[in-house]
Scaffold this motif. Structure first.
Motif, short mmCIF file in Angstrom:
data_model
loop_
_atom_site.label_atom_id
_atom_site.label_comp_id
_atom_site.label_asym_id
_atom_site.label_seq_id
_atom_site.Cartn_x
_atom_site.Cartn_y
_atom_site.Cartn_z
N ARG A 9 36.69 43.63 46.91
CA ARG A 9 37.48 43.72 45.67
C ARG A 9 36.96 42.75 44.62
NH1 ARG A 9 42.36 41.22 44.02
NH2 ARG A 9 43.60 42.51 42.58
N ALA A 10 36.65 41.51 45.03
CA ALA A 10 36.12 40.53 44.08
C ALA A 10 34.75 40.95 43.57
CB ALA A 10 36.05 39.16 44.74
N GLU A 12 33.60 43.96 43.25
CA GLU A 12 33.75 45.06 42.30
C GLU A 12 34.18 44.55 40.93
OE1 GLU A 12 35.94 49.41 41.83
OE2 GLU A 12 36.38 48.13 43.57
N LYS A 13 35.07 43.57 40.89
CA LYS A 13 35.48 42.98 39.61
C LYS A 13 34.31 42.30 38.92
CE LYS A 13 40.43 42.14 40.36
NZ LYS A 13 41.50 41.11 40.37
N SER A 16 31.75 45.01 37.80
CA SER A 16 32.30 45.82 36.70
C SER A 16 32.24 45.06 35.38
CB SER A 16 33.74 46.23 37.01
OG SER A 16 33.79 47.08 38.15
N ALA A 17 32.51 43.76 35.42
CA ALA A 17 32.40 42.95 34.20
C ALA A 17 30.95 42.86 33.76
CB ALA A 17 32.97 41.56 34.46
N ALA A 75 33.41 36.32 34.39
CA ALA A 75 34.31 36.93 35.37
C ALA A 75 34.49 36.02 36.58
CB ALA A 75 33.77 38.29 35.79
N HIS A 78 36.85 33.38 35.66
CA HIS A 78 38.19 33.95 35.59
C HIS A 78 38.82 34.04 36.99
CE1 HIS A 78 41.39 36.89 34.87
NE2 HIS A 78 40.84 37.66 35.79
N LEU A 79 38.00 34.36 37.98
CA LEU A 79 38.50 34.49 39.35
C LEU A 79 38.65 33.15 40.06
CD1 LEU A 79 36.52 37.66 40.49
CD2 LEU A 79 38.95 37.50 39.93
N TYR A 117 37.06 36.60 28.92
CA TYR A 117 37.15 37.64 29.95
C TYR A 117 37.86 38.88 29.40
CZ TYR A 117 38.33 40.03 34.30
OH TYR A 117 38.47 40.97 35.28
N TRP A 121 36.27 43.64 27.96
CA TRP A 121 36.73 45.03 28.04
C TRP A 121 36.97 45.64 26.66
CZ3 TRP A 121 35.35 45.43 32.73
CH2 TRP A 121 35.54 44.35 33.61
#
Length: 326
Positions: A9-10, A12-13, A16-17, A75, A78-79, A117, A121
């Motif tokens: 999941r991480a 992919e984030k 994707s960024a 990103a 951000h995480l 962040y 998008w």
């Protein structure tokens, strides 16, 4: 609190960024690979999506990948990570352009991370006219600071220098449309009908300036039916010049980091941008783009800044499309 598990999941984030970054002709010339033993995410060049006629040295490819690395770093922060970015980490692997180590958490978020962040998008290249409203000096100063954070410089030319740069850009655009190899390559990246997740959709092509003052790239030197009707662009475009002290692959990557940092900072303030990189594709014109009054330096790209609609995103490859599992 964000989790620091480097799980699917991480990843992919993060990816994707990264792939939301701009790239020449939206070619997205990157691949990603995880080294789990060291919690390192590698960013590699994908030469299968290079644009050799326009970019024979790979300079624009490096800038594109550098922009993706900036998004990846934002990103990761951000995480909750404190990412360490190493450019060109292994001389034996020239296509390994960056390695991002994700083995340490950040005690506090880096200032401005959340706004940057969120801007990932919403940042899109805008090829349509701007309103002509000037960008405030305080915002321009912030954009110059963003470039300096990445070891690059953002110059703001005066009226006379802006006119000279637009003249060089117009000359480069004429060469691009007259040169068969460049014209054919540019056309090949236009996507019509069923759109694959890279390249320039025909619907994203912008109009040309009816006054002939602002030389926007004419991707559609293709079929007359796909041309937009000419429009009147802003009379006094605000052009920013992104430059580096040196001109080697590492500097091109830093230019990409700086470019995306500038674009995200602009997006935070509602400032739109498009890239005028035609003159960068002809060695003589690129050398001429340097302002002799500023001393040594290498121009990497011209950025047009202003106000207008947010625009819509161009297609992007999915994380699975650009993930290297070997």
């Amino acid at each position: 609190m964000p989790t620091l598990a480097l799980d699917a999941r991480a990843l992919e984030k993060l990816v994707s960024a990264a792939v939301a970054a701009p790239s020449i002709h939206n070619s997205q010339p990157w691949r990603f690979r995880l080294q789990p033993d060291t919690s390192t995410l590698e960013v590699r060049a994908d030469r299968s999506r290079a644009v050799p006629a326009v970019d024979p040295q790979g300079r624009a490819l490096h800038i594109s990948v550098g922009a993706a690395v900036l998004n990846l770093r934002v990103a990761a922060r951000h995480l909750g990570w404190a990412p360490e970015v190493r450019l060109l980490p292994d001389p034996a692997e020239p296509d390994l352009l960056a390695a991002v180590e994700l083995d340490a958490s950040a005690p506090v978020p880096a200032p401005g991370t959340e706004k940057l962040y969120e801007a990932i998008w919403h940042r899109h290249s805008i090829r349509t006219p701007f309103t002509g409203e000037p960008v405030p000096p305080a915002v321009l100063d912030e954009l110059a600071t963003a470039a300096r954070c990445e070891d690059a410089l953002l110059h703001l030319p005066d009226h006379a220098e802006t006119e000279r740069l637009l003249h060089l850009t117009a000359e480069a655009e004429r060469r691009n449309t007259a040169d068969e190899a460049q014209r054919t390559e540019s056309r090949s990246w236009i996507r019509t009908g069923e759109v694959p997740p890279y390249g320039i959709p025909a619907t994203a092509l912008g109009p040309q300036d009816a006054a002939g003052h602002l030389p926007m790239r004419d991707f559609s030197a293709i079929h007359a039916a796909e041309h937009h009707s000419p429009s009147l662009f802003e009379r006094e475009p605000r052009i920013a010049v992104l430059a580096t002290e040196h001109d080697a692959p590492r500097d091109w990557l830093r230019a990409g980091l700086a470019l995306e940092h500038v674009l995200l900072a602009a997006t935070v303030h509602g400032v739109r941008a498009s890239l005028l990189d035609q003159a960068m594709e002809w060695p003589y014109l690129r050398r001429e783009a340097r302002d002799p009054h500023r001393g040594p330096g290498h121009v990497q790209i011209l950025i047009r800044l202003g106000y207008g609609p947010e625009g819509t995103p161009t297609p992007r490859l999915t994380a699975g499309d650009i993930w290297d599992s070997t």
